[in-house]
Design a protein around this motif. Sequence first.
Motif, short mmCIF file in Angstrom:
data_model
loop_
_atom_site.label_atom_id
_atom_site.label_comp_id
_atom_site.label_asym_id
_atom_site.label_seq_id
_atom_site.Cartn_x
_atom_site.Cartn_y
_atom_site.Cartn_z
N TYR A 179 -23.66 9.45 -7.53
CA TYR A 179 -23.44 8.51 -8.64
C TYR A 179 -24.50 7.42 -8.74
O TYR A 179 -24.31 6.44 -9.43
CB TYR A 179 -22.03 7.93 -8.58
CG TYR A 179 -21.04 8.93 -9.15
CD1 TYR A 179 -20.74 8.93 -10.50
CD2 TYR A 179 -20.48 9.92 -8.36
CE1 TYR A 179 -19.88 9.86 -11.04
CE2 TYR A 179 -19.62 10.86 -8.89
CZ TYR A 179 -19.32 10.83 -10.24
OH TYR A 179 -18.47 11.76 -10.78
N SER A 180 -25.63 7.64 -8.07
CA SER A 180 -26.80 6.81 -8.33
C SER A 180 -27.87 7.66 -9.02
O SER A 180 -28.98 7.18 -9.26
CB SER A 180 -27.35 6.19 -7.05
OG SER A 180 -27.75 7.19 -6.14
N ASN A 181 -27.52 8.92 -9.38
CA ASN A 181 -28.45 9.76 -10.13
C ASN A 181 -28.70 9.14 -11.50
O ASN A 181 -27.75 8.75 -12.19
CB ASN A 181 -27.89 11.17 -10.33
CG ASN A 181 -28.07 12.05 -9.13
OD1 ASN A 181 -28.88 11.79 -8.26
ND2 ASN A 181 -27.29 13.13 -9.08
N PRO A 182 -29.97 9.03 -11.90
CA PRO A 182 -30.25 8.54 -13.25
C PRO A 182 -29.60 9.44 -14.29
O PRO A 182 -29.49 10.65 -14.10
CB PRO A 182 -31.78 8.61 -13.34
CG PRO A 182 -32.25 8.57 -11.93
CD PRO A 182 -31.20 9.31 -11.15
N GLY A 183 -29.14 8.82 -15.36
CA GLY A 183 -28.54 9.59 -16.45
C GLY A 183 -27.49 8.77 -17.17
O GLY A 183 -27.28 7.59 -16.89
N ALA A 184 -26.84 9.43 -18.12
CA ALA A 184 -25.81 8.79 -18.95
C ALA A 184 -24.42 9.19 -18.44
O ALA A 184 -24.21 10.32 -18.01
CB ALA A 184 -25.98 9.20 -20.40
N TYR A 185 -23.51 8.24 -18.52
CA TYR A 185 -22.13 8.44 -18.06
C TYR A 185 -21.17 7.80 -19.07
O TYR A 185 -21.47 6.74 -19.63
CB TYR A 185 -21.89 7.75 -16.71
CG TYR A 185 -22.76 8.24 -15.60
CD1 TYR A 185 -22.27 9.18 -14.68
CD2 TYR A 185 -24.06 7.78 -15.42
CE1 TYR A 185 -23.06 9.64 -13.63
CE2 TYR A 185 -24.86 8.24 -14.38
CZ TYR A 185 -24.35 9.16 -13.49
OH TYR A 185 -25.14 9.62 -12.47
N LEU A 186 -20.02 8.42 -19.26
CA LEU A 186 -18.92 7.79 -19.97
C LEU A 186 -17.96 7.28 -18.91
O LEU A 186 -17.60 8.04 -17.99
CB LEU A 186 -18.19 8.79 -20.87
CG LEU A 186 -16.89 8.26 -21.51
CD1 LEU A 186 -17.20 7.21 -22.57
CD2 LEU A 186 -16.08 9.40 -22.09
N VAL A 187 -17.57 6.03 -19.00
CA VAL A 187 -16.59 5.48 -18.07
C VAL A 187 -15.39 4.95 -18.85
O VAL A 187 -15.52 4.48 -19.98
CB VAL A 187 -17.18 4.35 -17.17
CG1 VAL A 187 -18.24 4.91 -16.25
CG2 VAL A 187 -17.72 3.21 -18.00
N THR A 188 -14.23 5.05 -18.22
CA THR A 188 -13.00 4.51 -18.78
C THR A 188 -12.25 3.82 -17.65
O THR A 188 -12.07 4.39 -16.58
CB THR A 188 -12.11 5.63 -19.36
OG1 THR A 188 -12.84 6.32 -20.38
CG2 THR A 188 -10.82 5.06 -19.94
N VAL A 189 -11.88 2.57 -17.89
CA VAL A 189 -11.04 1.84 -16.95
C VAL A 189 -9.76 1.43 -17.68
O VAL A 189 -9.81 1.04 -18.85
CB VAL A 189 -11.75 0.61 -16.32
CG1 VAL A 189 -12.75 1.03 -15.30
CG2 VAL A 189 -12.41 -0.24 -17.36
N VAL A 190 -8.64 1.55 -17.00
CA VAL A 190 -7.33 1.37 -17.60
C VAL A 190 -6.60 0.25 -16.87
O VAL A 190 -6.67 0.13 -15.65
CB VAL A 190 -6.51 2.68 -17.53
CG1 VAL A 190 -5.14 2.53 -18.17
CG2 VAL A 190 -7.28 3.83 -18.18
N THR A 191 -5.86 -0.56 -17.62
CA THR A 191 -5.11 -1.65 -17.02
C THR A 191 -3.96 -1.13 -16.16
O THR A 191 -3.45 -0.02 -16.38
CB THR A 191 -4.51 -2.58 -18.10
OG1 THR A 191 -3.65 -1.80 -18.94
CG2 THR A 191 -5.58 -3.25 -18.92
#
Length: 158
Positions: free
Chosen positions: A18-30
């Motif tokens: 998860y330090s690989n360069p690139g694009a990521y979608l992240v979602t954090v939920v309450t």
Amino acid sequence: MIQRMKERMNPRLKGWDYSNPGAYLVTVVTSNRRHHFGSIVDGALHESRIGTLIRHAWASLPSKFGGLRLGASVIMPNHLHAIVWLAHHGELGSPNLIKVMQAFKSQTTRESHREGLQAGPLWQRSFHDRVIRGDEELQALHDYVVNNPRMWSMDPER
């Protein structure tokens, strides 16, 4: 009788750095999917004070993590969706997405407690992520993020 706890599945892509360069979608939920961040009215979020705190904290992340670039993001009443890019940053390498998200969640929880905006946990454990693989997927996820408020009324988990 000792009851075995249900094993929690690791939400990370097996073997992925998860330090690989690139694009990521992240979602954090309450925590408990509570609607801390505001309400959706006419397809747009009307932020609460804590929603404003979340927006400012998210925007500040690139100043704390060299090599982090923010893409489309949306704060919803009980979650945040965002596209992020990790880039190589000189001798330091790329930032680690897991550390970025831990820092964001810790900072926002501390600030919300300090401001008296909420007590107890703000976020669910961990976060969801998707490694974005290609321009078509990036465009589809970008559209999903920016259109999310308009889809709120159809979300069965809201």
